[in-house]
Motif scaffolding. Structure first.
Motif, PDB file in Angstrom:
ATOM      1  N   GLN A 202     -28.323 -71.775 -64.037  1.00 24.63           N
ATOM      2  CA  GLN A 202     -27.971 -73.133 -63.626  1.00 24.63           C
ATOM      3  C   GLN A 202     -26.458 -73.281 -63.510  1.00 24.63           C
ATOM      4  OE1 GLN A 202     -29.839 -76.155 -63.411  1.00 24.63           O
ATOM      5  NE2 GLN A 202     -31.862 -75.561 -64.188  1.00 24.63           N
ATOM      6  N   GLY A 203     -25.997 -73.972 -62.469  1.00 22.19           N
ATOM      7  CA  GLY A 203     -24.578 -74.286 -62.349  1.00 22.19           C
ATOM      8  C   GLY A 203     -23.672 -73.108 -62.047  1.00 22.19           C
ATOM      9  N   SER A 204     -24.259 -71.934 -61.749  1.00 21.53           N
ATOM     10  CA  SER A 204     -23.408 -70.764 -61.469  1.00 21.53           C
ATOM     11  C   SER A 204     -23.018 -70.737 -59.988  1.00 21.53           C
ATOM     12  CB  SER A 204     -24.144 -69.473 -61.839  1.00 21.53           C
ATOM     13  OG  SER A 204     -25.300 -69.308 -61.034  1.00 21.53           O
ATOM     14  N   THR A 205     -22.161 -69.768 -59.637  1.00 23.39           N
ATOM     15  CA  THR A 205     -21.768 -69.585 -58.240  1.00 23.39           C
ATOM     16  C   THR A 205     -22.346 -68.274 -57.734  1.00 23.39           C
ATOM     17  OG1 THR A 205     -19.694 -70.769 -58.619  1.00 23.39           O
ATOM     18  CG2 THR A 205     -19.835 -69.419 -56.630  1.00 23.39           C
ATOM     19  N   LEU A 206     -22.997 -68.331 -56.588  1.00 26.60           N
ATOM     20  CA  LEU A 206     -23.587 -67.142 -55.963  1.00 26.60           C
ATOM     21  C   LEU A 206     -22.845 -66.852 -54.661  1.00 26.60           C
ATOM     22  CD1 LEU A 206     -25.816 -64.951 -55.773  1.00 26.60           C
ATOM     23  CD2 LEU A 206     -27.249 -66.665 -54.648  1.00 26.60           C
ATOM     24  N   PHE A 207     -22.162 -65.712 -54.624  1.00 31.08           N
ATOM     25  CA  PHE A 207     -21.490 -65.275 -53.395  1.00 31.08           C
ATOM     26  C   PHE A 207     -22.400 -64.290 -52.671  1.00 31.08           C
ATOM     27  CE2 PHE A 207     -17.344 -67.049 -54.153  1.00 31.08           C
ATOM     28  CZ  PHE A 207     -17.168 -67.035 -55.532  1.00 31.08           C
ATOM     29  N   ILE A 208     -22.547 -64.471 -51.375  1.00 32.79           N
ATOM     30  CA  ILE A 208     -23.288 -63.521 -50.544  1.00 32.79           C
ATOM     31  C   ILE A 208     -22.304 -62.915 -49.550  1.00 32.79           C
ATOM     32  CG2 ILE A 208     -25.166 -63.173 -48.893  1.00 32.79           C
ATOM     33  CD1 ILE A 208     -26.428 -65.786 -50.050  1.00 32.79           C
ATOM     34  N   GLU A 209     -22.095 -61.595 -49.628  1.00 27.49           N
ATOM     35  CA  GLU A 209     -21.267 -60.939 -48.613  1.00 27.49           C
ATOM     36  C   GLU A 209     -22.200 -60.352 -47.566  1.00 27.49           C
ATOM     37  OE1 GLU A 209     -18.274 -57.225 -47.661  1.00 27.49           O
ATOM     38  OE2 GLU A 209     -18.327 -57.930 -49.724  1.00 27.49           O
ATOM     39  N   ASN A 210     -22.161 -60.928 -46.370  1.00 26.58           N
ATOM     40  CA  ASN A 210     -23.054 -60.495 -45.296  1.00 26.58           C
ATOM     41  C   ASN A 210     -22.592 -59.167 -44.706  1.00 26.58           C
ATOM     42  OD1 ASN A 210     -25.143 -60.787 -43.248  1.00 26.58           O
ATOM     43  ND2 ASN A 210     -24.949 -62.988 -43.547  1.00 26.58           N
ATOM     44  N   VAL A 211     -23.446 -58.543 -43.932  1.00 30.76           N
ATOM     45  CA  VAL A 211     -23.084 -57.320 -43.211  1.00 30.76           C
ATOM     46  C   VAL A 211     -21.889 -57.625 -42.299  1.00 30.76           C
ATOM     47  CG1 VAL A 211     -23.882 -55.582 -41.547  1.00 30.76           C
ATOM     48  CG2 VAL A 211     -25.477 -56.547 -43.239  1.00 30.76           C
ATOM     49  N   GLY A 212     -20.935 -56.710 -42.203  1.00 31.92           N
ATOM     50  CA  GLY A 212     -19.775 -56.922 -41.339  1.00 31.92           C
ATOM     51  C   GLY A 212     -20.223 -57.036 -39.885  1.00 31.92           C
ATOM     52  N   ASN A 213     -20.176 -58.252 -39.327  1.00 33.19           N
ATOM     53  CA  ASN A 213     -20.763 -58.494 -38.004  1.00 33.19           C
ATOM     54  C   ASN A 213     -20.445 -59.937 -37.636  1.00 33.19           C
ATOM     55  OD1 ASN A 213     -22.477 -58.883 -35.770  1.00 33.19           O
ATOM     56  ND2 ASN A 213     -24.158 -57.740 -36.684  1.00 33.19           N
ATOM     57  N   LEU A 214     -19.756 -60.120 -36.504  1.00 35.78           N
ATOM     58  CA  LEU A 214     -19.344 -61.463 -36.104  1.00 35.78           C
ATOM     59  C   LEU A 214     -20.392 -62.123 -35.196  1.00 35.78           C
ATOM     60  CD1 LEU A 214     -16.721 -62.661 -37.171  1.00 35.78           C
ATOM     61  CD2 LEU A 214     -15.615 -62.059 -35.029  1.00 35.78           C
ATOM     62  N   VAL A 215     -21.515 -61.423 -34.943  1.00 35.34           N
ATOM     63  CA  VAL A 215     -22.508 -61.957 -34.014  1.00 35.34           C
ATOM     64  C   VAL A 215     -23.796 -62.360 -34.734  1.00 35.34           C
ATOM     65  CG1 VAL A 215     -23.784 -61.553 -31.881  1.00 35.34           C
ATOM     66  CG2 VAL A 215     -21.558 -60.475 -32.208  1.00 35.34           C
ATOM     67  N   CYS A 216     -24.551 -61.400 -35.183  1.00 34.28           N
ATOM     68  CA  CYS A 216     -25.924 -61.646 -35.646  1.00 34.28           C
ATOM     69  C   CYS A 216     -26.072 -62.556 -36.871  1.00 34.28           C
ATOM     70  CB  CYS A 216     -26.616 -60.316 -35.921  1.00 34.28           C
ATOM     71  SG  CYS A 216     -26.410 -59.139 -34.551  1.00 34.28           S
ATOM     72  N   PRO A 217     -25.195 -62.475 -37.874  1.00 38.05           N
ATOM     73  CA  PRO A 217     -25.415 -63.345 -39.047  1.00 38.05           C
ATOM     74  C   PRO A 217     -25.441 -64.830 -38.706  1.00 38.05           C
ATOM     75  CG  PRO A 217     -23.915 -61.577 -39.623  1.00 38.05           C
ATOM     76  CD  PRO A 217     -24.107 -61.495 -38.132  1.00 38.05           C
ATOM     77  N   ALA A 218     -24.879 -65.226 -37.562  1.00 36.96           N
ATOM     78  CA  ALA A 218     -24.849 -66.647 -37.188  1.00 36.96           C
ATOM     79  C   ALA A 218     -26.256 -67.212 -37.029  1.00 36.96           C
ATOM     80  CB  ALA A 218     -24.067 -66.833 -35.888  1.00 36.96           C
ATOM     81  N   ALA A 219     -27.185 -66.372 -36.632  1.00 36.54           N
ATOM     82  CA  ALA A 219     -28.531 -66.851 -36.317  1.00 36.54           C
ATOM     83  C   ALA A 219     -29.444 -66.926 -37.534  1.00 36.54           C
ATOM     84  CB  ALA A 219     -29.163 -65.956 -35.253  1.00 36.54           C
ATOM     85  N   PHE A 220     -28.998 -66.374 -38.681  1.00 35.51           N
ATOM     86  CA  PHE A 220     -29.897 -66.255 -39.831  1.00 35.51           C
ATOM     87  C   PHE A 220     -29.418 -67.059 -41.024  1.00 35.51           C
ATOM     88  CE2 PHE A 220     -31.045 -62.863 -37.053  1.00 35.51           C
ATOM     89  CZ  PHE A 220     -32.428 -62.790 -37.170  1.00 35.51           C
ATOM     90  N   ASP A 221     -29.946 -68.269 -41.133  1.00 35.11           N
ATOM     91  CA  ASP A 221     -29.745 -69.105 -42.309  1.00 35.11           C
ATOM     92  C   ASP A 221     -30.269 -68.340 -43.527  1.00 35.11           C
ATOM     93  OD1 ASP A 221     -30.908 -72.485 -43.211  1.00 35.11           O
ATOM     94  OD2 ASP A 221     -29.351 -71.198 -44.073  1.00 35.11           O
ATOM     95  N   LEU A 222     -29.490 -68.361 -44.612  1.00 35.15           N
ATOM     96  CA  LEU A 222     -29.931 -67.662 -45.828  1.00 35.15           C
ATOM     97  C   LEU A 222     -30.328 -68.650 -46.928  1.00 35.15           C
ATOM     98  CD1 LEU A 222     -27.163 -64.879 -46.014  1.00 35.15           C
ATOM     99  CD2 LEU A 222     -29.397 -64.769 -44.881  1.00 35.15           C
ATOM    100  N   GLY A 223     -29.985 -69.939 -46.711  1.00 38.72           N
ATOM    101  CA  GLY A 223     -30.205 -70.947 -47.739  1.00 38.72           C
ATOM    102  C   GLY A 223     -28.937 -71.286 -48.492  1.00 38.72           C
ATOM    103  N   GLU A 224     -27.810 -70.868 -47.928  1.00 42.84           N
ATOM    104  CA  GLU A 224     -26.515 -71.111 -48.563  1.00 42.84           C
ATOM    105  C   GLU A 224     -26.120 -72.593 -48.557  1.00 42.84           C
ATOM    106  OE1 GLU A 224     -25.361 -69.927 -44.222  1.00 42.84           O
ATOM    107  OE2 GLU A 224     -26.969 -69.527 -45.644  1.00 42.84           O
ATOM    108  N   SER A 225     -25.204 -72.976 -49.476  1.00 42.43           N
ATOM    109  CA  SER A 225     -24.664 -74.338 -49.405  1.00 42.43           C
ATOM    110  C   SER A 225     -23.479 -74.389 -48.438  1.00 42.43           C
ATOM    111  CB  SER A 225     -24.254 -74.861 -50.790  1.00 42.43           C
ATOM    112  OG  SER A 225     -23.928 -73.832 -51.691  1.00 42.43           O
TER     113      SER A 225
END
Ligand SMILES: Nc1nc2c(ncn2[C@@H]2O[C@H](COP(=O)(O)OP(=O)(O)OP(=O)(O)O)[C@@H](O)[C@H]2O)c(=O)[nH]1
Ligand SMILES: Nc1nc2c(ncn2[C@@H]2O[C@H](COP(=O)(O)OP(=O)(O)OP(=O)(O)O)[C@@H](O)[C@H]2O)c(=O)[nH]1
Ligand SMILES: [Mg+2]
Ligand SMILES: [Mg+2]
Ligand SMILES: [Zn+2]
Ligand SMILES: [Zn+2]
Lengths: 205, 205
Positions: free
Chosen positions: A102-125
């Motif tokens: 609870q109350g922690s911080t979760l960092f997600i480092e995506n694959v190095g890519n300026l195109v494809c990650p845009a289309a995939f919501d991960l549930g981030e804030s």
């Protein structure tokens, strides 16, 4: 399209779980080598790593998760193989293994890519786009989708500015054309310049 | 997988057409902002642009094709929209519009992406991977597929080496672990250093 609809459904479940436990979740996206891992390690050295966790995404190797763990923070490495982006299902499984508190911080480092990650919501804030000043000021216009839903654009490697022809004003103007609400932040992960403003931004979210 | 099989069939048709007309075809791949367009424009200034043509791939804008045309060379801009790589069908259509002449050189600048272009044969005679020294020496291991079928690895932006912690030997060793036959070439597209060796390599293909 069906794959995206499925992904968004799982992303919404992730978002419900994470926000329900007040877990601040950042999806860091950028080109290969813009400095995501360096920025994260420097950030973790300035935070209480007991209340942080990191999900690392790469095609191959666990180099990045290893670098994160050197700071004392917990990290999970996901290898996507041929895959070019993290998706919500991968994050759901990683959350199941990490069990962030609870109350922690979760960092997600995506694959190095300026195109494809845009289309995939991960549930981030929040989505944080990192652009290295070495890449050039036209990138927000050429790769618009990734800047369109980013709350923050970190311009990294500003220590190199004296040796480049980087047009900072043009870069910010380009990003704001794509996303009027994007906030630019000038940083050097290696020298530490701009890190306080980044920590302040994090603390305010 | 079906999409890849279809692509490879069209790529083979492209390859037959291009090699049948003795057209040297280079597929340039790299991360966003590693210097593909800068390298191409500097290269075209040193070649006879009557015997060159360029196919430019980007999600959005025709900035890169415009920059190429300033050299006098013919260029076609393909916008992929959400697409993260050029494919053989796009190249087939571009060839139909360009109608490159016998014995000419065809440069293809792929979408800035170190992941997806590796899976899509375009019918090129050679794949050239460009890695900027600002990206870091671990990239060949983290993004192996793109280096696995490259004949040449151009290490660009060497003018910045004095200001970086780039381990050149490690980078070359990493690339050769993935692909023992890859040839490294040190270049600065902006200062011109290494350009002669690149032109020699081109002339010998
Ligand atoms: N000059 C300078 N170099 C930096 C800075 N931040 C990172 N680097 C260097 O950039 C290279 C790549 O850094 P990484 O942190 O691995 O980049 P990344 O975005 O995590 O890379 P991937 O995860 O592979 O996509 C390394 O050599 C870093 O030392 C910076 O602020 N200034
Ligand atoms: N210092 C330095 N900067 C360079 C060099 N080559 C290119 N650049 C700069 O790097 C930035 C990006 O160059 P581009 O040629 O647009 O890179 P690109 O690979 O074509 O980018 P995309 O097509 O968007 O993927 C520009 O600001 C260039 O001036 C180099 O050898 N040294
Ligand atoms: Mg990293
Ligand atoms: Mg370009
Ligand atoms: Zn993708
Ligand atoms: Zn792709």
């Amino acid at each position: 399209q069906d794959i995206l609809a499925k992904n968004d459904a799982i992303a919404e479940k992730n978002r419900e779980f994470l926000s329900g436990r007040n877990i601040k979740t950042l999806n860091l996206v950028s080109s290969p080598g813009s400095g995501k891992t360096t920025l994260l390690t420097e950030t973790l050295k300035l935070l209480n790593t007991d209340h942080c966790a990191v999900i690392e995404g790469d095609q191959q190797t666990s180099f990045d998760a290893d670098r994160i763990r050197e700071t004392g923070a917990k990290a999970i490495q996901i290898n996507t193989g041929k895959g070019c982006h993290l998706d919500a299902q991968m994050i759901a499984e990683a959350i199941g293994r990490l069990i962030p508190e609870q109350g922690s911080t979760l960092f997600i480092e995506n694959v190095g890519n300026l195109v494809c990650p845009a289309a995939f919501d991960l549930g981030e804030s929040h989505k944080v786009a990192i652009l290295s000043v070495t890449e050039g000021e036209d990138k927000p216009l050429k790769y618009p989708d990734i800047f369109a839903d980013a709350d923050l654009m970190i311009l990294n490697k500003i220590d190199l500015l004296p040796h480049l022809n980087f047009d900072l004003d043009a870069c910010v103007a380009n990003a704001k054309r794509i996303n009027p609400k994007i906030q630019p932040l000038l940083v050097s992960a290696t020298t530490g310049e701009g890190m306080q403003a980044w920590l302040d931004w994090l603390a305010e979210r």
